[in-house]
Design a protein around this motif. Structure first.
Motif, PDB file in Angstrom:
ATOM      1  N   LEU A  19     -65.581 -23.541 -34.673  1.00  0.00           N
ATOM      2  CA  LEU A  19     -65.837 -23.655 -35.879  1.00  0.00           C
ATOM      3  C   LEU A  19     -65.073 -24.828 -36.763  1.00  0.00           C
ATOM      4  O   LEU A  19     -65.748 -25.481 -37.413  1.00  0.00           O
ATOM      5  N   ASP A  20     -64.077 -25.393 -36.143  1.00  0.00           N
ATOM      6  CA  ASP A  20     -63.512 -26.465 -36.707  1.00  0.00           C
ATOM      7  C   ASP A  20     -64.340 -27.634 -36.333  1.00  0.00           C
ATOM      8  O   ASP A  20     -64.638 -28.566 -37.059  1.00  0.00           O
ATOM      9  N   GLU A  24     -66.135 -30.593 -38.633  1.00  0.00           N
ATOM     10  CA  GLU A  24     -66.091 -32.153 -38.469  1.00  0.00           C
ATOM     11  C   GLU A  24     -67.356 -32.705 -38.102  1.00  0.00           C
ATOM     12  O   GLU A  24     -67.825 -33.822 -38.629  1.00  0.00           O
ATOM     13  N   PHE A  25     -68.246 -31.967 -37.346  1.00  0.00           N
ATOM     14  CA  PHE A  25     -69.599 -32.551 -37.011  1.00  0.00           C
ATOM     15  C   PHE A  25     -70.384 -32.771 -38.523  1.00  0.00           C
ATOM     16  O   PHE A  25     -70.990 -33.700 -38.469  1.00  0.00           O
ATOM     17  N   ARG A  26     -70.365 -31.874 -39.259  1.00  0.00           N
ATOM     18  CA  ARG A  26     -70.880 -32.000 -40.703  1.00  0.00           C
ATOM     19  C   ARG A  26     -70.418 -33.153 -41.158  1.00  0.00           C
ATOM     20  O   ARG A  26     -71.387 -33.955 -41.807  1.00  0.00           O
ATOM     21  N   ALA A  27     -69.130 -33.497 -41.349  1.00  0.00           N
ATOM     22  CA  ALA A  27     -68.630 -34.734 -41.900  1.00  0.00           C
ATOM     23  C   ALA A  27     -69.118 -35.976 -41.374  1.00  0.00           C
ATOM     24  O   ALA A  27     -69.390 -36.760 -42.020  1.00  0.00           O
ATOM     25  N   ILE A  28     -69.270 -35.966 -39.865  1.00  0.00           N
ATOM     26  CA  ILE A  28     -69.706 -36.866 -39.190  1.00  0.00           C
ATOM     27  C   ILE A  28     -71.163 -37.374 -39.364  1.00  0.00           C
ATOM     28  O   ILE A  28     -71.640 -38.617 -39.545  1.00  0.00           O
ATOM     29  N   LEU A  29     -71.986 -36.263 -39.669  1.00  0.00           N
ATOM     30  CA  LEU A  29     -73.307 -36.511 -39.938  1.00  0.00           C
ATOM     31  C   LEU A  29     -73.573 -37.066 -41.390  1.00  0.00           C
ATOM     32  O   LEU A  29     -74.554 -37.740 -41.691  1.00  0.00           O
ATOM     33  N   GLY A 273     -76.248 -21.704 -33.109  1.00  0.00           N
ATOM     34  CA  GLY A 273     -75.808 -21.382 -31.832  1.00  0.00           C
ATOM     35  C   GLY A 273     -74.426 -20.824 -31.635  1.00  0.00           C
ATOM     36  O   GLY A 273     -74.345 -19.885 -31.030  1.00  0.00           O
ATOM     37  N   ALA A 274     -73.448 -21.159 -32.603  1.00  0.00           N
ATOM     38  CA  ALA A 274     -72.273 -20.539 -32.676  1.00  0.00           C
ATOM     39  C   ALA A 274     -72.322 -19.216 -33.145  1.00  0.00           C
ATOM     40  O   ALA A 274     -71.800 -18.265 -32.975  1.00  0.00           O
ATOM     41  N   TYR A 275     -73.147 -18.805 -34.340  1.00  0.00           N
ATOM     42  CA  TYR A 275     -73.272 -17.586 -34.456  1.00  0.00           C
ATOM     43  C   TYR A 275     -73.988 -16.369 -33.369  1.00  0.00           C
ATOM     44  O   TYR A 275     -73.790 -15.458 -33.555  1.00  0.00           O
ATOM     45  N   ALA A 289     -59.596 -38.010 -29.078  1.00  0.00           N
ATOM     46  CA  ALA A 289     -59.719 -38.549 -30.240  1.00  0.00           C
ATOM     47  C   ALA A 289     -60.930 -38.055 -31.234  1.00  0.00           C
ATOM     48  O   ALA A 289     -61.377 -37.189 -30.941  1.00  0.00           O
ATOM     49  N   PRO A 290     -60.655 -38.268 -32.713  1.00  0.00           N
ATOM     50  CA  PRO A 290     -61.316 -37.859 -33.562  1.00  0.00           C
ATOM     51  C   PRO A 290     -63.156 -38.103 -33.183  1.00  0.00           C
ATOM     52  O   PRO A 290     -63.390 -38.864 -32.667  1.00  0.00           O
ATOM     53  N   GLY A 291     -63.831 -37.182 -33.526  1.00  0.00           N
ATOM     54  CA  GLY A 291     -65.321 -37.087 -33.017  1.00  0.00           C
ATOM     55  C   GLY A 291     -65.694 -36.524 -31.591  1.00  0.00           C
ATOM     56  O   GLY A 291     -66.787 -36.603 -31.206  1.00  0.00           O
ATOM     57  N   GLU A 292     -64.812 -36.416 -30.768  1.00  0.00           N
ATOM     58  CA  GLU A 292     -65.248 -35.713 -29.537  1.00  0.00           C
ATOM     59  C   GLU A 292     -65.900 -34.373 -29.516  1.00  0.00           C
ATOM     60  O   GLU A 292     -66.743 -34.106 -28.712  1.00  0.00           O
ATOM     61  N   LEU A 293     -65.245 -33.433 -30.226  1.00  0.00           N
ATOM     62  CA  LEU A 293     -66.136 -32.355 -30.502  1.00  0.00           C
ATOM     63  C   LEU A 293     -66.272 -31.442 -29.204  1.00  0.00           C
ATOM     64  O   LEU A 293     -67.258 -31.061 -28.958  1.00  0.00           O
ATOM     65  N   GLY A 294     -65.316 -31.308 -28.519  1.00  0.00           N
ATOM     66  CA  GLY A 294     -65.194 -31.022 -27.085  1.00  0.00           C
ATOM     67  C   GLY A 294     -65.723 -29.399 -27.172  1.00  0.00           C
ATOM     68  O   GLY A 294     -66.450 -29.017 -26.069  1.00  0.00           O
ATOM     69  N   ALA A 295     -65.181 -28.508 -27.910  1.00  0.00           N
ATOM     70  CA  ALA A 295     -65.700 -27.223 -27.785  1.00  0.00           C
ATOM     71  C   ALA A 295     -66.951 -27.065 -28.226  1.00  0.00           C
ATOM     72  O   ALA A 295     -67.577 -26.343 -27.782  1.00  0.00           O
ATOM     73  N   MET A 296     -67.546 -27.655 -29.209  1.00  0.00           N
ATOM     74  CA  MET A 296     -68.741 -27.597 -29.751  1.00  0.00           C
ATOM     75  C   MET A 296     -70.045 -28.202 -28.551  1.00  0.00           C
ATOM     76  O   MET A 296     -70.768 -27.323 -28.567  1.00  0.00           O
ATOM     77  N   ARG A 297     -69.554 -29.056 -28.058  1.00  0.00           N
ATOM     78  CA  ARG A 297     -70.470 -29.321 -26.957  1.00  0.00           C
ATOM     79  C   ARG A 297     -70.385 -28.956 -25.663  1.00  0.00           C
ATOM     80  O   ARG A 297     -71.533 -28.490 -25.169  1.00  0.00           O
TER      81      ARG A 297
END
Length: 483
Positions: A19-20, A24-29, A273-275, A289-297
């Motif tokens: 969820l975190d 962060e992905f929303r902010a990146i986009l 997908g998360a839901y 590093a910021p932007g990796e988003l390992g759990a989401m990927r």
């Protein structure tokens, strides 16, 4: 990954990190220049290892070592390998480049496999595969595969149910995920500008049924004549962790066509997908590093939609669509032509997609997809007629014949060379004109080989060996002669 079992707290921590990552992905986009850059393509092809009798060979580790190519990865089953191509710019001759790389690599890999008594076959499903060649002994011994197998089986709580009705019927239950490894694909990646992602995604969803029918190359499983593209139902059923008459049965499968036309952008798909899908392998990423988003990927990598959204943090980050419905084979020429036609039609039809999809509810696009997988080039689809604002029943061949002249428009807009365009359109036109794709060649020649009552298993061995020779020659399947 070095773990194969997880506790409840592992899932809780992973869920929180997921969820975190989505936030962060929303902010990146939302960053003004995120993902901007020239279009590019990438690809992955999965391959079978077989011996002279067309039986699978459990030698993917040995062949990978002998080949000495770090672009090769081990697939779920020990008789499969995957080759991952480096990305290439869309401008220029990308499809010629991909085709040459694929063909050169397959020939080198075939030579490397010879030391293990094996050869390479690019085919959606191996016709000679038997149930005795699958099971725990067939699985590649890597922790991530054991973790995946354990998680899917645990969530289902019983054997996986397989029922595919085609010219013949397959009705069976299977205790592990190695049946999924019977499927091999040609997965094509297209880097997309974030501002265009919604329209590219929806256009790809509209066109995926047509391209599945054109490229079909998986008509046989365990010697039975099933769907023209049997990979589609087999993959979906072989990892379906839902059980009938439970709440989970009301949710979509982890392998599927999709749940509706995209309304906004790529973030919508990751949130969906998360839901809808609980984590399978809750491996917490190390501090990154910021932007990796390992759990989401990692989580998105365990959702195998036929068109899959990808976020890649490399070089400042970008997004792409992974087109997963195309099978491996028959030849590098066919695979690249199919991909080129697919991309060309996406680009040519993208400007009109928001006029088209209001007249085609997504459930009809889904029906088109499964009709295409079942019947191939003979499939009948509901297709929107923009001029008359109606839906009409039309054959795949008729629709593709009408759309094919749009391919040069789409590809030239990306800067693809005229030679690449001409080759792709010519190969696709020949496939349509001859009505001979991989599935049609396999089925027609199996019928000829068994017409006099000859042994079916011997006929299947001959079929695979003759197919393999032609596949490695790189002569498009529309030009293959009958046996």
């Amino acid at each position: 990954m070095d773990r194969t079992s997880f506790a409840a707290e592992d899932y809780e921590r992973f869920r929180a990190q997921l969820l975190d990552d989505l936030s962060e992905f929303r902010a990146i986009l939302d960053r003004p220049h995120f993902g901007k850059g020239p279009a590019s393509f990438g690809a992955e092809v999965e391959l079978y290892l077989v011996d002279r009798d067309a039986n699978v060979v459990y030698a993917n580790e040995a062949v990978r070592k002998a080949a000495g190519d770090d672009r090769l990865t081990l697939e779920l089953n020990r008789f499969n390998l995957e080759f991952n191509l480096d990305p290439v710019p869309a401008r220029g001759s990308p499809f010629a480049s991909i085709e040459k790389t694929l063909q050169d690599t397959l020939l080198k890999l075939d030579q490397a496999a010879a030391a293990s008594g094996a050869g390479i076959v690019p085919i959606g499903i191996l016709p000679t595969l038997t149930t005795s060649q699958l099971g725990a002994h067939a699985m590649t011994d890597l922790p991530r595969y054991h973790a995946l197998a354990s998680a899917l089986r645990h969530r289902r709580g019983e054997d996986f149910a397989i029922r595919i009705q085609g010219l013949e019927t397959l009705d069976m239950r299977w205790g592990d995920v190695t049946l999924e490894g019977a499927n091999t694909s040609f997965q094509f990646h297209y880097r997309v500008d974030p501002a265009d992602f919604r329209d590219v995604w929806n256009t790809a969803s509209l066109l995926t049924p047509l391209m599945t029918a054109l490229a079909a190359n998986s008509p046989l499983l365990f010697g039975r004549r099933l769907w023209q593209e049997t990979r589609i139902p087999l993959f979906e059923q072989s990892v379906d962790s839902r059980v009938a008459h439970t709440f989970r049965a009301r949710l979509p499968p982890r392998v599927g066509f999709g749940n509706g036309w995209l309304r906004e952008g790529i973030h919508e798909l990751f949130v969906e997908g998360a839901y809808l899908f609980p984590p399978l392998m809750p491996v917490m990423p190390e501090a990154t590093a910021p932007g990796e988003l390992g759990a989401m990927r990692l989580h998105q990598g365990s959702i195998w939609s036929w068109n899959r959204p990808i976020y890649d943090p490399a070089d400042g980050g970008h997004i792409r669509i992974e087109l997963r419905a195309l099978p491996a084979g028959p030849t590098c020429a066919d695979m690249c032509a199919n991909a080129a036609v697919f991309i060309g039609l996406i680009e040519a039809m993208k400007p009109y997609i928001n006029t088209i999809i209001p007249g085609l509810p997504f459930r009809y696009a889904t029906e088109n997809f499964y009709n295409a997988a079942h019947h191939g080039l003979e499939a009948i689809m509901l297709w929107p007629d923009i001029d008359s604002s109606t839906l009409r029943e039309r054959t795949v061949a008729d629709i593709l014949g009408e759309l094919l002249p749009m391919v040069p428009v789409g590809l030239s807009g990306l800067g693809v060379s005229a030679s690449d365009i001409d080759r792709a359109v010519s190969i696709a036109a020949d496939t349509l004109g001859s009505r001979q794709n991989g599935s049609r060649w396999l089925l027609d020649n199996l019928a000829r080989l068994t017409a006099d009552g000859s042994d079916k298993q011997a006929a299947l061995r001959t079929l695979v060996n003759q197919y393999r020779q032609r596949a490695l020659s790189n002569t498009p399947v529309s030009q293959w002669e009958r046996l």
